[in-house]
Design a protein around this motif. Structure first.
Motif, PDB file in Angstrom:
ATOM      1  N   VAL A   1      56.286  17.362  87.926  1.00  0.00           N
ATOM      2  CA  VAL A   1      57.201  16.427  87.276  1.00  0.00           C
ATOM      3  C   VAL A   1      58.580  17.065  87.211  1.00  0.00           C
ATOM      4  CG1 VAL A   1      57.698  15.126  85.169  1.00  0.00           C
ATOM      5  CG2 VAL A   1      55.313  15.500  85.875  1.00  0.00           C
ATOM      6  N   LYS A   2      59.555  16.450  87.873  1.00  0.00           N
ATOM      7  CA  LYS A   2      60.934  16.927  87.779  1.00  0.00           C
ATOM      8  C   LYS A   2      61.532  16.385  86.484  1.00  0.00           C
ATOM      9  CE  LYS A   2      60.924  19.090  91.725  1.00  0.00           C
ATOM     10  NZ  LYS A   2      61.574  18.591  92.926  1.00  0.00           N
ATOM     11  N   ALA A   3      61.912  17.289  85.582  1.00  0.00           N
ATOM     12  CA  ALA A   3      62.343  16.833  84.270  1.00  0.00           C
ATOM     13  C   ALA A   3      63.303  17.824  83.638  1.00  0.00           C
ATOM     14  CB  ALA A   3      61.137  16.632  83.353  1.00  0.00           C
ATOM     15  N   ASP A   4      64.147  17.289  82.764  1.00  0.00           N
ATOM     16  CA  ASP A   4      65.056  18.078  81.940  1.00  0.00           C
ATOM     17  C   ASP A   4      64.303  18.495  80.685  1.00  0.00           C
ATOM     18  OD1 ASP A   4      67.018  19.043  80.244  1.00  0.00           O
ATOM     19  OD2 ASP A   4      68.384  17.348  80.527  1.00  0.00           O
ATOM     20  N   ILE A   5      64.275  19.778  80.387  1.00  0.00           N
ATOM     21  CA  ILE A   5      63.534  20.270  79.231  1.00  0.00           C
ATOM     22  C   ILE A   5      64.081  19.710  77.918  1.00  0.00           C
ATOM     23  CG2 ILE A   5      64.958  22.339  78.933  1.00  0.00           C
ATOM     24  CD1 ILE A   5      62.401  23.875  78.222  1.00  0.00           C
ATOM     25  N   CYS A   6      65.322  19.240  77.949  1.00  0.00           N
ATOM     26  CA  CYS A   6      65.919  18.651  76.741  1.00  0.00           C
ATOM     27  C   CYS A   6      65.623  17.159  76.612  1.00  0.00           C
ATOM     28  CB  CYS A   6      67.434  18.877  76.743  1.00  0.00           C
ATOM     29  SG  CYS A   6      67.907  20.614  76.603  1.00  0.00           S
ATOM     30  N   ASN A   7      64.935  16.598  77.598  1.00  0.00           N
ATOM     31  CA  ASN A   7      64.605  15.168  77.562  1.00  0.00           C
ATOM     32  C   ASN A   7      63.331  14.947  78.365  1.00  0.00           C
ATOM     33  OD1 ASN A   7      64.791  12.392  77.128  1.00  0.00           O
ATOM     34  ND2 ASN A   7      66.144  12.089  78.888  1.00  0.00           N
ATOM     35  N   LEU A   8      62.205  15.387  77.805  1.00  0.00           N
ATOM     36  CA  LEU A   8      60.950  15.390  78.540  1.00  0.00           C
ATOM     37  C   LEU A   8      60.301  14.002  78.586  1.00  0.00           C
ATOM     38  CD1 LEU A   8      59.460  18.717  77.131  1.00  0.00           C
ATOM     39  CD2 LEU A   8      60.421  18.335  79.414  1.00  0.00           C
ATOM     40  N   PRO A   9      59.727  13.633  79.740  1.00  0.00           N
ATOM     41  CA  PRO A   9      59.109  12.318  79.902  1.00  0.00           C
ATOM     42  C   PRO A   9      57.633  12.298  79.489  1.00  0.00           C
ATOM     43  CG  PRO A   9      59.111  13.419  82.001  1.00  0.00           C
ATOM     44  CD  PRO A   9      59.749  14.382  81.022  1.00  0.00           C
ATOM     45  N   PHE A  10      57.308  12.989  78.409  1.00  0.00           N
ATOM     46  CA  PHE A  10      55.927  13.076  77.951  1.00  0.00           C
ATOM     47  C   PHE A  10      55.795  12.506  76.543  1.00  0.00           C
ATOM     48  CE2 PHE A  10      56.591  16.903  80.701  1.00  0.00           C
ATOM     49  CZ  PHE A  10      55.839  16.459  81.784  1.00  0.00           C
ATOM     50  N   LYS A  11      54.575  12.092  76.214  1.00  0.00           N
ATOM     51  CA  LYS A  11      54.309  11.527  74.901  1.00  0.00           C
ATOM     52  C   LYS A  11      54.338  12.601  73.822  1.00  0.00           C
ATOM     53  CE  LYS A  11      50.359   9.977  76.232  1.00  0.00           C
ATOM     54  NZ  LYS A  11      49.013   9.342  76.242  1.00  0.00           N
ATOM     55  N   ASP A  12      54.488  12.182  72.582  1.00  0.00           N
ATOM     56  CA  ASP A  12      54.368  13.103  71.460  1.00  0.00           C
ATOM     57  C   ASP A  12      52.954  13.685  71.439  1.00  0.00           C
ATOM     58  OD1 ASP A  12      56.875  12.159  70.865  1.00  0.00           O
ATOM     59  OD2 ASP A  12      56.319  11.209  68.964  1.00  0.00           O
ATOM     60  N   ASN A  13      52.834  14.932  71.055  1.00  0.00           N
ATOM     61  CA  ASN A  13      51.521  15.564  70.827  1.00  0.00           C
ATOM     62  C   ASN A  13      50.595  15.464  72.049  1.00  0.00           C
ATOM     63  OD1 ASN A  13      52.415  15.861  68.091  1.00  0.00           O
ATOM     64  ND2 ASN A  13      51.723  13.771  67.683  1.00  0.00           N
ATOM     65  N   GLU A  14      51.134  15.737  73.244  1.00  0.00           N
ATOM     66  CA  GLU A  14      50.369  15.504  74.466  1.00  0.00           C
ATOM     67  C   GLU A  14      49.636  16.739  74.992  1.00  0.00           C
ATOM     68  OE1 GLU A  14      50.988  13.665  78.978  1.00  0.00           O
ATOM     69  OE2 GLU A  14      52.481  13.282  77.417  1.00  0.00           O
ATOM     70  N   PHE A  15      50.155  17.940  74.713  1.00  0.00           N
ATOM     71  CA  PHE A  15      49.635  19.129  75.390  1.00  0.00           C
ATOM     72  C   PHE A  15      48.979  20.113  74.424  1.00  0.00           C
ATOM     73  CE2 PHE A  15      52.862  17.399  78.182  1.00  0.00           C
ATOM     74  CZ  PHE A  15      52.208  17.428  79.408  1.00  0.00           C
ATOM     75  N   ASP A  16      47.848  20.651  74.872  1.00  0.00           N
ATOM     76  CA  ASP A  16      47.150  21.680  74.099  1.00  0.00           C
ATOM     77  C   ASP A  16      47.857  23.024  74.183  1.00  0.00           C
ATOM     78  OD1 ASP A  16      44.503  20.282  73.355  1.00  0.00           O
ATOM     79  OD2 ASP A  16      44.615  19.967  75.522  1.00  0.00           O
ATOM     80  N   ILE A  17      48.422  23.313  75.354  1.00  0.00           N
ATOM     81  CA  ILE A  17      49.055  24.604  75.606  1.00  0.00           C
ATOM     82  C   ILE A  17      50.348  24.376  76.388  1.00  0.00           C
ATOM     83  CG2 ILE A  17      48.826  26.860  76.740  1.00  0.00           C
ATOM     84  CD1 ILE A  17      45.766  26.518  76.486  1.00  0.00           C
ATOM     85  N   ILE A  18      51.408  25.087  75.999  1.00  0.00           N
ATOM     86  CA  ILE A  18      52.671  25.040  76.734  1.00  0.00           C
ATOM     87  C   ILE A  18      53.079  26.463  77.099  1.00  0.00           C
ATOM     88  CG2 ILE A  18      55.118  24.452  76.679  1.00  0.00           C
ATOM     89  CD1 ILE A  18      54.482  22.224  74.727  1.00  0.00           C
ATOM     90  N   LEU A  19      53.357  26.677  78.373  1.00  0.00           N
ATOM     91  CA  LEU A  19      53.896  27.951  78.855  1.00  0.00           C
ATOM     92  C   LEU A  19      55.335  27.706  79.294  1.00  0.00           C
ATOM     93  CD1 LEU A  19      50.877  29.158  81.031  1.00  0.00           C
ATOM     94  CD2 LEU A  19      51.368  29.731  78.634  1.00  0.00           C
ATOM     95  N   CYS A  20      56.261  28.387  78.629  1.00  0.00           N
ATOM     96  CA  CYS A  20      57.680  28.206  78.929  1.00  0.00           C
ATOM     97  C   CYS A  20      58.326  29.590  78.888  1.00  0.00           C
ATOM     98  CB  CYS A  20      58.311  27.267  77.901  1.00  0.00           C
ATOM     99  SG  CYS A  20      60.066  26.927  78.193  1.00  0.00           S
ATOM    100  N   ASN A  21      58.272  30.273  80.006  1.00  0.00           N
ATOM    101  CA  ASN A  21      58.640  31.684  80.028  1.00  0.00           C
ATOM    102  C   ASN A  21      59.869  31.949  80.885  1.00  0.00           C
ATOM    103  OD1 ASN A  21      56.408  32.327  78.373  1.00  0.00           O
ATOM    104  ND2 ASN A  21      55.078  32.211  80.171  1.00  0.00           N
ATOM    105  N   HIS A  22      60.840  32.644  80.280  1.00  0.00           N
ATOM    106  CA  HIS A  22      62.109  32.966  80.922  1.00  0.00           C
ATOM    107  C   HIS A  22      62.794  31.693  81.421  1.00  0.00           C
ATOM    108  CE1 HIS A  22      62.130  37.515  81.106  1.00  0.00           C
ATOM    109  NE2 HIS A  22      61.085  37.190  80.375  1.00  0.00           N
ATOM    110  N   VAL A  23      62.831  30.705  80.535  1.00  0.00           N
ATOM    111  CA  VAL A  23      63.495  29.428  80.789  1.00  0.00           C
ATOM    112  C   VAL A  23      64.627  29.189  79.789  1.00  0.00           C
ATOM    113  CG1 VAL A  23      63.205  26.908  80.777  1.00  0.00           C
ATOM    114  CG2 VAL A  23      61.462  28.348  81.839  1.00  0.00           C
TER     115      VAL A  23
END
Length: 234
Positions: free
Chosen positions: A105-127
């Motif tokens: 998914v090509k997306a801006d981290i400041c405006n994500l195209p995902f639902k609230d409370n959607e992910f069990d785990i998020i990896l966001c490293n050196h971003v």
């Protein structure tokens, strides 16, 4: 070819278990010796994260009480992890980035195209060090993480610095690289990074995971002693 010629028993990459007589040098500008794995191309932070996920979380195993896979959101997926995580049957694995060819998914981290409370785990490293409005990015990460879920948000961090430093007036690329570590970094995080995450709503564990290893293990895995893993929960 390099991996073949560097085979040995001195250093081990825990991601694939292969051992070498030496790792490769790596660095932006100033190079660090013996840090890049010849097999997975992992750096210190990747190997530390792998060990943490494997030993301390359910990332590699499905909860016996759950019939569904863990839904994982991975920003700017690293080569050391991408194919391995993609093959794991216990993960519903989604990658995202604004430009990476590995992004589902090509997306801006400041405006994500995902639902609230959607992910069990998020990896966001050196971003986050690349993002001008990191507050908005953190708010979006908090929004899409499930209650009870966790994330790992590694960043380049100067633990000797109390406060994060940023200055948009520094525009020369060489000067920015000197001050921020890379020309495309917009800040150098200090110890206050953890408090900023808490101000968004996250519960934050400042995990000094190398403290759980012996000096011999730290050397064998080529880890950065004292590196903190920011583990966040909602």
């Amino acid at each position: 070819m390099l991996a073949f010629f560097l085979k040995g028993s001195t250093y081990t990459d825990p991601i694939d278990g292969k051992s070498f007589k030496t790792f490769l040098p790596y660095g932006y500008g100033k190079q660090r010796n013996n840090v890049l794995s010849p097999s997975t191309l992992s750096l210190e932070r990747h190997r530390l994260l792998w060990l943490y996920l494997k030993n301390e979380t359910n990332f590699f195993s499905k909860d016996a009480e759950s019939s569904s896979a863990l839904r994982v959101l991975h920003f700017a997926p690293e080569q050391a992890f991408y194919k391995r995580f993609r093959k794991m049957s216990n993960l519903d694995y989604v990658t995202t980035d604004l430009n990476s060819p590995l992004a589902d998914v090509k997306a801006d981290i400041c405006n994500l195209p995902f639902k609230d409370n959607e992910f069990d785990i998020i990896l966001c490293n050196h971003v986050l060090e690349h993002i001008p409005d990191d507050t908005k990015a953190m708010q979006e990460l908090y929004r899409v993480l499930k209650p009870g879920g966790f994330g790992v948000f590694q960043i380049p961090q100067d633990l000797n610095r109390e406060s994060t430093f940023e200055d948009d007036n520094i525009t020369d690329k060489k000067e920015r690289a000197k001050i921020f570590g890379q020309y495309d970094h917009v800040r150098i995080y200090g110890r206050d990074y953890f408090e900023k995450l808490r101000s968004i709503g996250f519960k934050v564990d400042e995990v000094d995971y190398t403290a759980t290893f012996s000096e011999e293990e730290i050397t064998e895995y080529c880890l950065a002693k004292g590196e903190i893993i920011p583990v966040v929960r909602k």
